[in-house]
Design a protein around this motif. Structure first.
Motif, PDB file in Angstrom:
ATOM      1  N   ASP A  34       4.127  21.742  85.875  1.00  0.00           N
ATOM      2  CA  ASP A  34       3.755  22.812  84.935  1.00  0.00           C
ATOM      3  C   ASP A  34       4.999  23.465  84.345  1.00  0.00           C
ATOM      4  O   ASP A  34       5.057  23.728  83.139  1.00  0.00           O
ATOM      5  N   ILE A  35       5.987  23.735  85.192  1.00  0.00           N
ATOM      6  CA  ILE A  35       7.215  24.363  84.710  1.00  0.00           C
ATOM      7  C   ILE A  35       7.933  23.479  83.701  1.00  0.00           C
ATOM      8  O   ILE A  35       8.413  23.939  82.676  1.00  0.00           O
ATOM      9  N   PHE A  36       7.996  22.183  84.012  1.00  0.00           N
ATOM     10  CA  PHE A  36       8.709  21.251  83.141  1.00  0.00           C
ATOM     11  C   PHE A  36       7.792  20.645  82.080  1.00  0.00           C
ATOM     12  O   PHE A  36       8.118  19.628  81.477  1.00  0.00           O
ATOM     13  N   GLU A  37       6.661  21.290  81.844  1.00  0.00           N
ATOM     14  CA  GLU A  37       5.725  20.930  80.782  1.00  0.00           C
ATOM     15  C   GLU A  37       5.365  19.449  80.797  1.00  0.00           C
ATOM     16  O   GLU A  37       5.370  18.772  79.773  1.00  0.00           O
ATOM     17  N   GLY A  38       5.062  18.944  82.006  1.00  0.00           N
ATOM     18  CA  GLY A  38       4.617  17.562  82.141  1.00  0.00           C
ATOM     19  C   GLY A  38       5.718  16.527  82.205  1.00  0.00           C
ATOM     20  O   GLY A  38       5.431  15.339  82.309  1.00  0.00           O
ATOM     21  N   ASN A  39       6.975  16.944  82.139  1.00  0.00           N
ATOM     22  CA  ASN A  39       8.081  15.999  82.211  1.00  0.00           C
ATOM     23  C   ASN A  39       8.304  15.596  83.667  1.00  0.00           C
ATOM     24  O   ASN A  39       8.968  16.283  84.432  1.00  0.00           O
ATOM     25  N   ASN A  99       5.548  29.315  89.191  1.00  0.00           N
ATOM     26  CA  ASN A  99       4.520  29.332  88.151  1.00  0.00           C
ATOM     27  C   ASN A  99       3.179  29.891  88.653  1.00  0.00           C
ATOM     28  O   ASN A  99       2.143  29.248  88.539  1.00  0.00           O
TER      29      ASN A  99
END
Length: 83
Positions: A39-44, A69
């Motif tokens: 979630d923090i890395f927006e799916g990366n 998060n």
């Protein structure tokens, strides 16, 4: 024996509040840590995987709740506690 705790965090005024505290097994605990990092890395997934070892070490070596998060994670080592 270690206890793995996962809880939802919420802002209530200037304070953080713990909601829905649950005890889980080690596998589920670290799956939820990985989900929070995603979630923090927006799916990366690559960035989340790079961050995971240091977060895992932090959780294993420092007492207290770690918030990622809006999810709180804590490992409590009960091995040395007296009843």
């Amino acid at each position: 024996m270690k206890t793995y705790i996962v809880c939802k965090m919420s802002n209530v005024g200037p304070m953080r509040t713990i909601l829905n505290k649950e005890h889980v097994d080690e596998t589920i605990f670290f799956e939820k840590v990985k989900e929070a990092l995603l979630d923090i890395f927006e799916g990366n997934a690559n960035e989340a995987e790079k961050a995971f070892p240091s977060v895992k070490q932090h959780l294993a070596t420092r007492p207290g709740l770690l918030e990622i998060n809006e999810v709180g994670f804590e490992i409590v080592d009960n091995t040395h506690r007296l009843n």
